[in-house]
Write an enzyme that holds these catalytic residues in place. Structure first.
Site, PDB file in Angstrom:
ATOM      1  N   ASP A  62      -4.047  21.871  23.162  1.00  0.00           N
ATOM      2  CA  ASP A  62      -4.118  20.422  23.274  1.00  0.00           C
ATOM      3  C   ASP A  62      -4.706  20.005  24.625  1.00  0.00           C
ATOM      4  OD1 ASP A  62      -3.665  17.819  22.443  1.00  0.00           O
ATOM      5  OD2 ASP A  62      -1.659  17.717  23.298  1.00  0.00           O
ATOM      6  N   CYS A 117       4.980   9.476   3.795  1.00  0.00           N
ATOM      7  CA  CYS A 117       4.724   9.263   5.234  1.00  0.00           C
ATOM      8  C   CYS A 117       4.005   7.928   5.452  1.00  0.00           C
ATOM      9  CB  CYS A 117       3.915  10.412   5.817  1.00  0.00           C
ATOM     10  SG  CYS A 117       2.408  10.810   4.924  1.00  0.00           S
ATOM     11  N   CYS A 144       8.861  13.708   5.239  1.00  0.00           N
ATOM     12  CA  CYS A 144       8.007  14.596   4.436  1.00  0.00           C
ATOM     13  C   CYS A 144       8.850  15.622   3.664  1.00  0.00           C
ATOM     14  CB  CYS A 144       7.022  15.321   5.348  1.00  0.00           C
ATOM     15  SG  CYS A 144       5.974  16.459   4.419  1.00  0.00           S
TER      16      CYS A 144
HETATM   17  S1  SF4 Z   1       3.820  15.594   1.403  1.00  0.00           S
HETATM   18 FE1  SF4 Z   1       4.296  14.946   3.528  1.00  0.00          FE
HETATM   19  S2  SF4 Z   1       2.285  14.679   4.500  1.00  0.00           S
HETATM   20 FE2  SF4 Z   1       1.924  14.762   2.296  1.00  0.00          FE
HETATM   21  S3  SF4 Z   1       1.943  12.617   1.665  1.00  0.00           S
HETATM   22 FE3  SF4 Z   1       4.060  13.348   1.394  1.00  0.00          FE
HETATM   23  S4  SF4 Z   1       5.091  12.856   3.320  1.00  0.00           S
HETATM   24 FE4  SF4 Z   1       2.866  12.681   3.695  1.00  0.00          FE
END
Ligand code: SF4
Length: 361
Positions: free
Chosen positions: A121, A181, A235
């Site tokens: 990074d 997300c 997620c």
């Molecule tokens: S799997 Fe995870 S990264 Fe993919 S759309 Fe769903 S929350 Fe977002």
């Protein structure tokens, strides 16, 4: 010799497919004040220009989620400050760069003439597309790398090298129809799948942005004082998230669920002492206070909050403006006799986190 990486992958240096996406993102000014991103232009997609002679990129990942990350208890208590879980321990840049350097040295023991350089990074390099190309995972709709066995709680690092090593295959994208997300992000920063407008992202607003935080975003920031983990927390793949066993990433007590009023009382010497060797240090004491002032403005009404805020008035014009905003929020809540500060979105997130996280995280 174990270097502590959970996975290593190798890819070539051709990221030409990424260049139109990168240019479109820059054209829309989604990089905000991170003008170095525009300055470096397409070099970020050309590792061989960054280090001439580079033939391969060795991409590595290292878990960082500490045990007892206390997500839910910190996020649902608006009197505490929430620090993004990657920043609770020692600055990962140094840890990972040292390990990558050791990896390069080990390779050099076997191939003397090799040239390499580690990056974490720290350079104009599109590290996520490189990690995806090297087979470490796929790019989720939140733009982070996701791995079937490990979710997304890991750091990435790269070793650029001039050896023609065999390459790995990318993983298949597995977000499917999920948009969790995108709908959970407090500020709507994921403006379309795989595209984050950094200017709306809480990580950018609390870490990268040097000046005033735009007022429209302040109530949405809640108690997040350094970064944000919401898109990762929600997620479903992070049910498979793995905890780190690196002592360096263990949370520092002073940063783990700290009361906001205590944080706001730190003078610069205390800030520097507590954040020594931590990634947080680079934002400096002033931005730290700015962030905590916003969180205090979002906290339930309490005369102690108003007193703590007023106590710092007069130190800096930018900070004063945030303090005045925060005091106004506190007084409005007092007038409304309201202690409700959690947004429905946040409550949903906390409920989901309480149900779904692995082990004691
Ligand atoms: S799997 Fe995870 S990264 Fe993919 S759309 Fe769903 S929350 Fe977002």
């Amino acid at each position: 010799m174990s270097l502590g990486f959970q996975q290593v992958g190798i890819c070539d240096t051709d990221l030409s497919a990424e260049e139109p996406r990168l240019q479109a993102w820059l054209d829309k000014q989604y990089h905000g004040e991170m003008e170095w991103m525009a300055r470096h232009g397409m070099m970020r997609a050309r590792p061989h220009e960054l280090l001439p002679g580079t033939l391969r990129v060795i991409s590595v990942r290292m878990n960082y989620l500490p045990a007892k990350a206390a997500f839910a208890s910190t996020l649902k208590n608006p009197r505490l400050g929430y620090v993004s879980r990657y920043a609770l321990g020692r600055d990962y840049h140094k840890v990972l760069r040292n390990r990558l350097k050791k990896l390069g040295d080990l390779i050099r023991e076997r191939c003397e003439a090799v040239n390499f350089r580690p990056f974490v990074d720290s350079a104009p390099l599109l590290e996520r597309p490189l990690a995806a190309k090297a087979g470490l995972g796929w790019t989720g709709k939140h733009s982070l790398i996701l791995n079937r066995e490990a979710g997304s709680w890991f750091f990435l690092g790269e070793l650029l090298i001039d050896l023609p090593l065999p390459v790995d295959q990318p993983q298949e994208e597995q977000c499917g129809r999920c948009v969790a997300c995108m709908t959970t992000c407090p500020t709507g920063a994921i403006v379309e799948p795989y595209v984050v407008d950094a200017r709306r992202c809480i990580s950018y607003l609390t870490i990268e942005l040097e000046g005033a935080i735009p007022e429209q975003f302040r109530p949405l920031i809640g108690n997040r004082i350094y970064g944000c983990d919401d898109c990762q927390l929600i997620c479903p793949w992070n049910r498979f998230g793995q905890l780190t066993d690196e002592d360096d990433f263990s949370p520092r007590a002073a940063l783990h669920a700290p009361p906001l009023t205590e944080l706001f009382a730190w003078d610069e010497a205390k800030f520097l002492r507590i954040t020594e060797g931590s990634a947080i240090r680079r934002i400096g004491h002033l931005r730290w206070l700015r962030n905590v002032a916003v969180a205090l403005g979002n906290a339930p009404w309490d005369e102690e909050n108003i007193a703590a805020l007023a106590n710092r008035l007069g130190e800096n014009a930018m900070l004063d403006e945030h303090i005045e905003w925060a005091i106004e929020q506190q007084k409005r809540r007092r007038a409304e006799n309201s202690i409700e500060v959690q947004r429905p979105q946040q409550k949903r997130l906390v409920r989901a986190v309480e149900k779904g996280l692995p082990r004691d995280a």
